[in-house]
Design an enzyme around this catalytic site. Structure first.
Site: not given
Ligand code: HEM
Ligand SMILES: *[C@@H]1O[C@H](CO)[C@@H](O)[C@H](O)[C@H]1NC(C)=O
Ligand SMILES: *[C@@H]1O[C@H](CO)[C@@H](O)[C@H](O)[C@H]1NC(C)=O
Length: 337
Positions: A73, A204
């Site tokens: 992320r 995700h």
């Molecule tokens: C398509 C658009 C995307 C949106 C709108 C989005 C949005 C989010 C949001 C809101 C969270 C939760 C944050 C929280 O509650 O702390 C999240 C978590 C995460 N996102 Fe995305 N994301 C997107 C694309 C991506 C991409 C492209 C990646 C990596 C290639 C990614 C990897 C992650 C990961 C691994 C988490 C979990 C992080 C953790 O557990 O600390 N996301 N994302």
């Protein structure tokens, strides 16, 4: 004399062939940058660089299995703001709030691991390995660890940016509340396609999300105390049981329930059961092309291939190379020359 003449003829022949080839084919020079990133950029000046990144990263994943989610992320948020230049790693200065301070970045973590790798590499080969490369490599190694082999390629040679502005984050980091059109445009602006949007959303499959970022879907979707009709009703009940209420900013839930520490293609299975956590996940099913692609990614081999391809693309968004930027001495500060 004859040997010299022969040499001359040979050189002329090679040259003219080259010229003809060049003139006849597509103008490749336009796409090829001399200072582009390449495989094993540090082979000569810091041959153990990739080994050091991998061993320190793996040590931390062993004690902290949520690190892969944290790092990937961070990398995503780095690459979408000023390209993959390590700008997300910079701390604020008295004059500027850095990217870290912006709302979408407040939950980011894993910076300590990047800093530890940097410190080790500064000892071994000072001012050679960029923080942007360290983050890109460490992310790949963290996510790949469970498989014991690298899941995608990371060419190196990125350089570090010197600018990091909190004010640039909201306009570039996709929102979990966005619909398909907006997300498609967000990705297009970074040179990424619908296929990339879908494949990368597969990240995700690991990690967690905070209740307040999806609670509207559970409690008051259109303002009539209703829920999002695109969310699986049983799953909505489960999510409601997890969150304290509509304004719960502290509870997190797994984005891929039961398998949120395993990097696999299970995200696409739950997504297609209407169990995607955010509006931005669910909306991938609202576009014909994207929806079709989510079906293809139910095949594990297809998923790993596509994810690798898209990570390689995301990892080189607007990279600084050659003499651009700098090689930071510490990842959270620019050099003060
Ligand atoms: C398509 C658009 C995307 C949106 C709108 C989005 C949005 C989010 C949001 C809101 C969270 C939760 C944050 C929280 O509650 O702390 C999240 C978590 C995460 N996102 Fe995305 N994301 C997107 C694309 C991506 C991409 C492209 C990646 C990596 C290639 C990614 C990897 C992650 C990961 C691994 C988490 C979990 C992080 C953790 O557990 O600390 N996301 N994302
Ligand atoms: C998507 O969201 C944008 C911004 O909120 C809005 O202007 C647009 O009408 C929405 N598109 C669809 C198809 O709902
Ligand atoms: C639901 O949304 C409406 C419209 O935005 C608002 O007036 C109402 O107070 C909300 N209800 C709750 C319980 O938050």
């Amino acid at each position: 004399m004859t040997t010299k003449l022969l040499n001359l003829v040979l050189i002329l022949a090679i040259c003219s062939t080259f010229v003809i080839c060049n003139a006849g084919g597509p103008k490749k020079q336009n796409f090829y940058k001399k200072n582009d990133v390449r495989d094993n950029y540090y082979a000569e000046h810091c041959p153990r660089a990739e080994e050091v990144v991998q061993s320190i990263t793996e040590k931390h994943v062993l004690s902290n299995p949520s690190l892969p989610a944290k790092l990937i992320r961070v990398l995503f948020h780095d690459c979408f703001v000023r390209g993959c230049d390590g700008s997300v790693l910079l701390d604020s200065t008295p004059n500027f709030q850095s990217e870290k301070e912006a709302i979408p970045n407040r939950g980011l973590s894993g910076f300590d691991v990047i800093n530890e790798i940097k410190a080790t590499l500064e000892n071994e080969c000072p001012e050679i390995v960029s923080c942007a490369d360290i983050l890109t490599l460490a992310t790949r190694d963290a996510v790949s660890f469970q498989y014991g082999r690298p899941l995608w390629k990371v060419p190196t040679g990125r350089r570090d940016g010197t600018i990091s502005l909190a004010s640039e984050v909201l306009g570039n980091i996709p929102s979990p509340f966005s619909n398909f059109t907006v997300l498609k445009n967000d990705f297009e602006r970074k040179g990424l396609s619908i296929a990339d949007l879908v494949a990368l959303s597969g990240a995700h499959t690991i990690g967690v999300g905070h209740c307040n970022l999806f609670s509207r879907r559970l409690f008051n979707f259109t303002g009539n105390n209703d829920q999002d009709p695109s969310l699986n009703p049983k799953y909505a009940n489960f999510l409601r049981s997890q969150c304290e209420g509509p304004n719960d900013r502290t509870t997190t839930v797994e984005m891929d329930p039961g398998s949120s520490l395993s990097f696999d293609n299970h995200y696409f299975q739950i997504l297609r059961e209407d169990k995607g956590l955010f509006v931005s996940d669910a909306t991938l099913l609202t576009n014909k092309k994207a929806r079709k692609f989510t079906k293809k990614l139910l095949n594990p081999k297809k998923f790993f291939d596509e994810f690798a391809k898209s990570m390689e693309k995301m990892g080189v968004i607007e990279v600084l190379t050659g003499t651009q930027g700098e090689i930071r001495k510490q990842c959270n500060f620019v050099n003060n020359n």
